[in-house]
Scaffold this motif. Structure first.
Motif, PDB file in Angstrom:
ATOM      1  N   ARG A 186     -17.319 -47.797  78.304  1.00  0.00           N
ATOM      2  CA  ARG A 186     -16.440 -47.140  77.341  1.00  0.00           C
ATOM      3  C   ARG A 186     -16.635 -45.636  77.482  1.00  0.00           C
ATOM      4  O   ARG A 186     -17.766 -45.154  77.420  1.00  0.00           O
ATOM      5  CB  ARG A 186     -16.758 -47.590  75.913  1.00  0.00           C
ATOM      6  CG  ARG A 186     -16.383 -49.035  75.630  1.00  0.00           C
ATOM      7  CD  ARG A 186     -16.612 -49.405  74.191  1.00  0.00           C
ATOM      8  NE  ARG A 186     -18.025 -49.374  73.841  1.00  0.00           N
ATOM      9  CZ  ARG A 186     -18.486 -49.646  72.620  1.00  0.00           C
ATOM     10  NH1 ARG A 186     -17.656 -49.929  71.646  1.00  0.00           N
ATOM     11  NH2 ARG A 186     -19.782 -49.610  72.377  1.00  0.00           N
ATOM     12  N   SER A 188     -15.256 -41.578  76.560  1.00  0.00           N
ATOM     13  CA  SER A 188     -14.428 -40.558  75.914  1.00  0.00           C
ATOM     14  C   SER A 188     -14.665 -39.211  76.590  1.00  0.00           C
ATOM     15  O   SER A 188     -14.498 -38.157  75.973  1.00  0.00           O
ATOM     16  CB  SER A 188     -14.754 -40.469  74.412  1.00  0.00           C
ATOM     17  OG  SER A 188     -16.113 -40.100  74.211  1.00  0.00           O
ATOM     18  N   ARG A 190     -14.029 -35.943  78.725  1.00  0.00           N
ATOM     19  CA  ARG A 190     -12.828 -35.111  78.847  1.00  0.00           C
ATOM     20  C   ARG A 190     -12.640 -34.564  80.253  1.00  0.00           C
ATOM     21  O   ARG A 190     -11.665 -33.845  80.524  1.00  0.00           O
ATOM     22  CB  ARG A 190     -12.889 -33.956  77.846  1.00  0.00           C
ATOM     23  CG  ARG A 190     -12.891 -34.401  76.388  1.00  0.00           C
ATOM     24  CD  ARG A 190     -13.022 -33.217  75.455  1.00  0.00           C
ATOM     25  NE  ARG A 190     -14.310 -32.547  75.635  1.00  0.00           N
ATOM     26  CZ  ARG A 190     -14.452 -31.227  75.741  1.00  0.00           C
ATOM     27  NH1 ARG A 190     -13.393 -30.438  75.742  1.00  0.00           N
ATOM     28  NH2 ARG A 190     -15.649 -30.698  75.884  1.00  0.00           N
TER      29      ARG A 190
END
Length: 414
Positions: A186, A188, A190
């Protein structure tokens, strides 16, 4: 007042560090020390811990070992780890936390993630959590997973961490064939997280990856119907690919590498190039309305100066090695699409490439259409855009260039 000023300067410094942590090219800068923490329950073997520390060293981290038997103990160790980082006095480049314990001890890992997210020294910096089960008969075994990751890190230092993990997932899934196991990540993030001390995509890396891709295709047991390669990098005149070290490679070298692939003989090979091909910035051409007519007559938008041209070359014997030659067996069945005409700049901004984004939209709208016709539609839409490059205050025009030696219609969906 002095306290207020000092606090304001500290916050401003943290904001600047967070902004610098992710460069304009979408890659974490990795400025500052790399810190790692291994939290292992008592039953974890010393050999597994040694392999884990070896992975940390390969990736340039300093490791420290902790052994705790409960989630509460893990959280306490991570709290002390966070406090040590905040007391460091500066930004940290990256943090890597490995948890090796029984499955039930890893169920509340989100609490540990939130604990480290509170760390001010890691504001805007990448934080990596690796969860490995130490249960007897776990698939994959922690040592095997870590050994595969360490070996791949050493051989592919220019790969991003997501690429490395994806390859490790593939290997471990093949080794555990028949078991109900599939790794999951998983993210996140950037930007690209490249932990190796090698520029991720220099010219040598592109050629090495293409050669590796060719070997994988030739070793593939089943048939291959089509291959697509998207290449995004800095480019120069005469179709040269520029690396961060200033070295150059011809794009055609990469095309020829795949054209000699036995598994792709007679199959379409698609290349998408998001790279500059020179320094010309095209202002476009077209009739301009007089100032007093602008209220009643809207002038048509400018057209790229190199648009609306169809160039067909049948002189196979007399052509140079640049570009595909329709009659050559080695260069047949190739479709190359450049984001810029020859000699021109390929534009992109913080949102990405207009070429790639438009291509995705067109393919989604009509995935069963002929690909060459779809690329023409992409070019039409790109030509209608007014682009603003990062080094230019005036609006410019962009135009794709399509090279094709396809011998049949190509539809990606039937």
């Amino acid at each position: 007042m002095a306290f207020l000023v000092a606090g304001t300067l500290q916050v401003a410094s943290q904001v600047a560090d967070a902004q610098e942590s992710l460069g304009r090219k979408g890659k974490y800068s990795m400025k500052g020390p790399r810190v790692a923490l291994a939290l292992c329950s008592p039953e974890v073997s010393a050999s597994t811990v040694a392999v884990l520390e070896g992975v940390f060293q390969t990736l340039g981290f300093e490791s420290c070992r902790r052994q705790e038997a409960s989630v509460q103990g893990f959280r306490g160790e991570l709290t002390r780890f966070r406090e040590q980082l905040d007391a460091h006095g500066g930004s940290v480049g990256c943090a890597f936390v490995a948890l090796v314990a029984r499955p039930w001890q890893l169920r509340q890992s989100q609490q540990l993630v939130r604990e480290l997210s509170r760390c001010k020294a890691l504001w805007g910096r990448p934080k990596v959590f690796l969860l490995l089960s130490s249960a007897p008969g776990a698939v994959p075994a922690p040592g095997a997973f870590l050994a595969s990751l360490g070996e791949l890190c050493g051989r592919r230092p220019h790969w991003s961490l997501l690429q490395l993990l994806t390859e490790v997932f593939s290997r471990t899934a093949e080794e555990s064939a028949g078991a109900a196991y599939c790794p999951v990540l998983r993210s996140s993030l950037r930007g690209a997280l490249c932990l190796g001390n090698v520029e991720p995509w220099g010219p040598e890396a592109f050629q090495e990856e293409m050669a590796q891709f060719r070997k994988q295709l030739d070793a593939h047991r089943g048939p291959v119907s089509c291959a697509l390669v998207a290449l995004m990098a800095h480019g120069g005149p005469q179709g040269k690919l520029l690396g961060a070290d200033g070295q150059e490679r011809q794009l055609e070298v990469l095309v020829q590498e795949l054209s000699h692939c036995g598994a792709l003989r007679g199959c379409p090979k698609i290349f998408l190039f998001q790279a500059c091909r020179g320094g010309h910035r095209d202002a476009g051409m077209g009739p301009a309305a007089l100032p007093w007519f602008r209220r009643w007559l809207r002038a048509p938008p400018a057209t790229p100066s190199q648009a609306d041209v169809l160039h067909v070359c049948t002189d196979v014997q007399g052509r140079s090695s640049r570009g595909p030659t329709p009659g050559s067996l080695n260069q047949a069945d190739v479709l190359m699409v450049y984001a810029a005409a020859e000699g021109c700049v390929a534009y992109r901004d913080e949102k990405g490439s207009d070429f790639i984004q438009t291509l995705v939209e067109v393919l989604r709208a009509d995935p069963k259409a002929d690909l060459l016709e779809l690329m023409t539609e992409v070019n039409r839409q790109v030509c209608e855009l007014d682009v603003l490059g990062p080094d230019c205050d005036e609006r410019r025009k962009a135009c794709l260039e399509i090279h094709s030696s396809l011998r049949r219609r190509l539809c990606l969906q039937v």
